[in-house]
Structure formats: C-alpha cells, structure tokens
Design a protein around this motif. Structure first.
Motif, PDB file in Angstrom:
ATOM      1  N   ALA A 176       0.861  -1.178   0.000  1.00  0.00           N
ATOM      2  CA  ALA A 176       0.000   0.000   0.000  1.00  0.00           C
ATOM      3  C   ALA A 176       0.903   1.235   0.000  1.00  0.00           C
ATOM      4  O   ALA A 176       1.787   1.366   0.847  1.00  0.00           O
ATOM      5  CB  ALA A 176      -0.892   0.002   1.234  1.00  0.00           C
ATOM      6  N   GLY A 178      -0.681   4.549   4.106  1.00  0.00           N
ATOM      7  CA  GLY A 178      -1.251   3.737   5.168  1.00  0.00           C
ATOM      8  C   GLY A 178      -2.756   3.596   5.021  1.00  0.00           C
ATOM      9  O   GLY A 178      -3.449   4.538   4.646  1.00  0.00           O
ATOM     10  N   ILE A 179      -3.264   2.410   5.297  1.00  0.00           N
ATOM     11  CA  ILE A 179      -4.696   2.156   5.245  1.00  0.00           C
ATOM     12  C   ILE A 179      -5.266   2.367   6.645  1.00  0.00           C
ATOM     13  O   ILE A 179      -4.971   1.607   7.566  1.00  0.00           O
ATOM     14  CB  ILE A 179      -4.985   0.732   4.743  1.00  0.00           C
ATOM     15  CG1 ILE A 179      -4.394   0.532   3.342  1.00  0.00           C
ATOM     16  CG2 ILE A 179      -6.479   0.463   4.723  1.00  0.00           C
ATOM     17  CD1 ILE A 179      -4.553  -0.873   2.794  1.00  0.00           C
ATOM     18  N   LYS A 219      -9.704  -0.103   9.533  1.00  0.00           N
ATOM     19  CA  LYS A 219      -9.231  -1.388  10.049  1.00  0.00           C
ATOM     20  C   LYS A 219      -9.693  -2.558   9.201  1.00  0.00           C
ATOM     21  O   LYS A 219      -8.899  -3.452   8.865  1.00  0.00           O
ATOM     22  CB  LYS A 219      -9.691  -1.566  11.492  1.00  0.00           C
ATOM     23  CG  LYS A 219      -9.196  -2.861  12.136  1.00  0.00           C
ATOM     24  CD  LYS A 219      -9.679  -2.984  13.568  1.00  0.00           C
ATOM     25  CE  LYS A 219      -9.198  -4.294  14.194  1.00  0.00           C
ATOM     26  NZ  LYS A 219      -9.670  -4.436  15.596  1.00  0.00           N
ATOM     27  N   LYS A 279     -10.723  -2.602   6.050  1.00  0.00           N
ATOM     28  CA  LYS A 279     -10.099  -2.537   4.721  1.00  0.00           C
ATOM     29  C   LYS A 279      -8.652  -3.020   4.798  1.00  0.00           C
ATOM     30  O   LYS A 279      -8.178  -3.752   3.923  1.00  0.00           O
ATOM     31  CB  LYS A 279     -10.164  -1.109   4.177  1.00  0.00           C
ATOM     32  CG  LYS A 279      -9.539  -0.940   2.799  1.00  0.00           C
ATOM     33  CD  LYS A 279      -9.686   0.499   2.311  1.00  0.00           C
ATOM     34  CE  LYS A 279      -9.029   0.695   0.951  1.00  0.00           C
ATOM     35  NZ  LYS A 279      -9.170   2.096   0.462  1.00  0.00           N
ATOM     36  N   LYS A 280      -7.947  -2.625   5.856  1.00  0.00           N
ATOM     37  CA  LYS A 280      -6.559  -3.048   6.020  1.00  0.00           C
ATOM     38  C   LYS A 280      -6.466  -4.554   6.183  1.00  0.00           C
ATOM     39  O   LYS A 280      -5.599  -5.204   5.589  1.00  0.00           O
ATOM     40  CB  LYS A 280      -5.947  -2.355   7.234  1.00  0.00           C
ATOM     41  CG  LYS A 280      -4.479  -2.720   7.477  1.00  0.00           C
ATOM     42  CD  LYS A 280      -3.911  -1.929   8.645  1.00  0.00           C
ATOM     43  CE  LYS A 280      -2.449  -2.292   8.888  1.00  0.00           C
ATOM     44  NZ  LYS A 280      -1.860  -1.504   9.998  1.00  0.00           N
ATOM     45  N   GLU A 281      -7.361  -5.137   6.979  1.00  0.00           N
ATOM     46  CA  GLU A 281      -7.351  -6.585   7.186  1.00  0.00           C
ATOM     47  C   GLU A 281      -7.626  -7.320   5.877  1.00  0.00           C
ATOM     48  O   GLU A 281      -7.000  -8.345   5.594  1.00  0.00           O
ATOM     49  CB  GLU A 281      -8.382  -6.964   8.246  1.00  0.00           C
ATOM     50  CG  GLU A 281      -7.990  -6.545   9.657  1.00  0.00           C
ATOM     51  CD  GLU A 281      -9.066  -6.847  10.678  1.00  0.00           C
ATOM     52  OE1 GLU A 281     -10.197  -7.220  10.261  1.00  0.00           O
ATOM     53  OE2 GLU A 281      -8.799  -6.705  11.881  1.00  0.00           O
ATOM     54  N   PHE A 333      -6.982  -6.209   2.846  1.00  0.00           N
ATOM     55  CA  PHE A 333      -5.803  -6.064   1.996  1.00  0.00           C
ATOM     56  C   PHE A 333      -4.690  -7.002   2.434  1.00  0.00           C
ATOM     57  O   PHE A 333      -4.035  -7.648   1.605  1.00  0.00           O
ATOM     58  CB  PHE A 333      -5.308  -4.614   2.012  1.00  0.00           C
ATOM     59  CG  PHE A 333      -3.942  -4.453   1.397  1.00  0.00           C
ATOM     60  CD1 PHE A 333      -3.753  -4.639   0.037  1.00  0.00           C
ATOM     61  CD2 PHE A 333      -2.840  -4.142   2.183  1.00  0.00           C
ATOM     62  CE1 PHE A 333      -2.495  -4.510  -0.529  1.00  0.00           C
ATOM     63  CE2 PHE A 333      -1.585  -4.008   1.625  1.00  0.00           C
ATOM     64  CZ  PHE A 333      -1.409  -4.191   0.263  1.00  0.00           C
ATOM     65  N   LEU A 334      -4.435  -7.090   3.740  1.00  0.00           N
ATOM     66  CA  LEU A 334      -3.361  -7.949   4.242  1.00  0.00           C
ATOM     67  C   LEU A 334      -3.620  -9.405   3.879  1.00  0.00           C
ATOM     68  O   LEU A 334      -2.688 -10.147   3.532  1.00  0.00           O
ATOM     69  CB  LEU A 334      -3.227  -7.796   5.754  1.00  0.00           C
ATOM     70  CG  LEU A 334      -2.669  -6.461   6.258  1.00  0.00           C
ATOM     71  CD1 LEU A 334      -2.668  -6.430   7.785  1.00  0.00           C
ATOM     72  CD2 LEU A 334      -1.264  -6.219   5.723  1.00  0.00           C
ATOM     73  N   TYR A 344      -1.367   1.511  -4.863  1.00  0.00           N
ATOM     74  CA  TYR A 344      -0.536   0.368  -4.495  1.00  0.00           C
ATOM     75  C   TYR A 344       0.748   0.317  -5.314  1.00  0.00           C
ATOM     76  O   TYR A 344       0.915   1.038  -6.304  1.00  0.00           O
ATOM     77  CB  TYR A 344      -1.310  -0.941  -4.727  1.00  0.00           C
ATOM     78  CG  TYR A 344      -2.591  -1.054  -3.941  1.00  0.00           C
ATOM     79  CD1 TYR A 344      -2.580  -1.446  -2.611  1.00  0.00           C
ATOM     80  CD2 TYR A 344      -3.825  -0.769  -4.547  1.00  0.00           C
ATOM     81  CE1 TYR A 344      -3.768  -1.552  -1.889  1.00  0.00           C
ATOM     82  CE2 TYR A 344      -5.009  -0.873  -3.830  1.00  0.00           C
ATOM     83  CZ  TYR A 344      -4.962  -1.265  -2.495  1.00  0.00           C
ATOM     84  OH  TYR A 344      -6.135  -1.362  -1.784  1.00  0.00           O
ATOM     85  N   GLY A 403       1.370  -4.126   6.691  1.00  0.00           N
ATOM     86  CA  GLY A 403       0.370  -3.666   5.736  1.00  0.00           C
ATOM     87  C   GLY A 403       0.798  -2.446   4.955  1.00  0.00           C
ATOM     88  O   GLY A 403       0.100  -2.002   4.066  1.00  0.00           O
ATOM     89  N   GLY A 404       1.968  -1.905   5.256  1.00  0.00           N
ATOM     90  CA  GLY A 404       2.378  -0.701   4.563  1.00  0.00           C
ATOM     91  C   GLY A 404       3.257  -0.985   3.375  1.00  0.00           C
ATOM     92  O   GLY A 404       2.996  -0.566   2.266  1.00  0.00           O
TER      93      GLY A 404
END
Length: 258
Positions: A139, A142-143, A146, A148-150, A152-153, A177, A239-240
C-alpha cells in the motif's frame, strides 16, 4: 456342536449392514453436495462451504446450476478469493436470465462486491521470461480503515505465497498500491480495468549446502547474478510496504533473467 454354533455366529455377522465410508460418500448427488455447501455458508462456516461448493461446481451439471454458482460466488467473496467470486457472479447473471428474483439477487451481490473492490490486470513486462511467479503488493499510503486493512493484508499474503501465471486479473480494495515496486491505482470510477506491466518474483530453491532453503529472484535479478549474489527477503507484516533494507545476502551461484 461348538463348530456348528461358531458357523452360525459367523453367518449372522455376515449380514450386518456396513456403514458407508468416505469413498461411498463421494457418490452424493449434485443437489446433496450443493445443499451441504449452502448450509455451511448460512452457518458462516466458509471453509467447508467453499470445499463443498467447489466440488459441486466440478460435478456434472454444476456449472449450469444457478444455486451452485451463486453460492460459490458468495462463499469465495467471503473468503476473499475475489477472482473466483467475480467470475462466478458473471456466470450467475447468465444463468439467471428470465428470472427477475434471481437477477435481483445477483445485482445486489455484485453491487456489494464492486463497492469495495476493483480489478487490475497484470501482464509480463518487456523482457520477462518467467512463466510463473508471485506478486508482492504494497500500500503506497497507510490504510486507516481497520476492516479494509485486514482485507488487503489477507489478499496480499495469498499472492505472496501463491504462484500465478500472467496475464492475470486481481481484485483489491480501492486505493494506491505497488506491485513488485510498480505503482498503480484502483479507482471506483474506472470504466475499464487498468493494465500494469510487472516482473514476477520467483522462488528458487537453493542447493543442499545448508545456507538458505530459498530466495527471491525478481527485478534486478540479472545484476544479482553478475555479482554471484542471492537475496533472502525478510517480509514485513504491517500492511504498509515490503521492507527494502532488511535483507540477508548469501553468496551462491544464480542464473538470472537474460
């Protein structure tokens, strides 16, 4: 007398019904296997639902059965196997033709999926010779959200650990991305799927010298080969981004990209 009694006992045992084993269970009909999958889905037991519905889809008539296809789309969507989910929803739309209620169900699911995810097609960059490999997503920013981040991960981890062939269309949450260090963007307003050229990351097994069981060969692989160097990338999980500086170098022969 004892011999006669024993023979009678054995004869009695011979007619005892035998419970069906796993091999016989495999003979379940399409409807039975599909309904098992649907039941698991409704109970939110998605892994077992995916197994049953994948099996039903491969059975005779499965690809033409609306309920199998529709619930397979639902299940793969929940499991973040989005490529299959979008493929199934397109097939479900075809199978629903002429049935307004089914078309409405398809529209609702597709609308939910497209509100969260967009597609991007990756193809081999000029000079790429690898037939199969992996994509490392990062990414760019930073997302914050929470959930959305999960999501993506989870998607990122799957593509880091699974080889794919190019060209391939991948679905990601909307955002900016990097894919193997190549920047791209997935936007809700895109009317056409963007196309991005990349070099695949390839896992190469080392020899039996005990130094390293595997390493990555990707962009810059030819330069690494000239130096006789292999790189073992230690992947982060925040996640970054994939940490570019956390690398251990082992001196090993390596055949790079021509």
């Amino acid at each position: 007398m004892k011999g006669i009694a024993l023979m009678g006992l054995l004869a009695g045992l011979a007619i005892v019904p035998v419970t069906a084993g796993p091999a016989q269970a495999q003979g379940n009909s399409l409807e039975e296997v599909r309904d098992q999958g649907v039941l698991y889905f409704k109970k939110e037991i998605y892994k077992q639902a995916q197994e049953r519905l994948d099996r039903a889809f491969k059975m005779k008539g499965g690809k033409a059965d609306f309920l199998t296809v529709y619930y397979r789309a639902q299940t793969h969507y929940k499991m973040l196997r989005l490529e299959t989910a979008f493929e199934m929803i397109a097939l479900a739309r075809t199978l629903a033709e002429g049935d307004d209620k089914r078309i409405q169900r398809v529209n609702e699911l597709e609308g939910e999926m497209k509100a969260l995810y967009g597609g991007v097609t990756f193809k081999a960059a000029k000079g790429e010779t690898n037939k199969r490999g992996r994509i490392f997503f990062e990414a760019k920013t930073g997302i914050i959200n929470k959930e959305k981040k999960e999501r993506f991960l989870s998607i990122r981890e799957r593509f880091r650990s699974t080889d794919i062939d190019l060209p391939a269309t991948v679905y990601l949450p909307y955002g900016d991305y990097l894919a193997n260090k190549v920047p791209f963007e997935v936007k809700p307003e895109d009317t056409e799927t963007p196309v991005v050229e990349i070099y695949l990351q390839v896992v190469v097994e080392a020899g039996d010298d005990g130094i390293s069981p595997w390493w990555w060969v990707g962009i810059g692989g030819a330069a690494a080969a000239a130096a006789g160097v292999t790189a073992f990338l230690l992947l982060g999980d925040d996640g970054g981004s994939t940490p570019p500086n956390n690398i251990r170098f082992d001196i090993q022969p390596l055949t790079g990209r021509p």
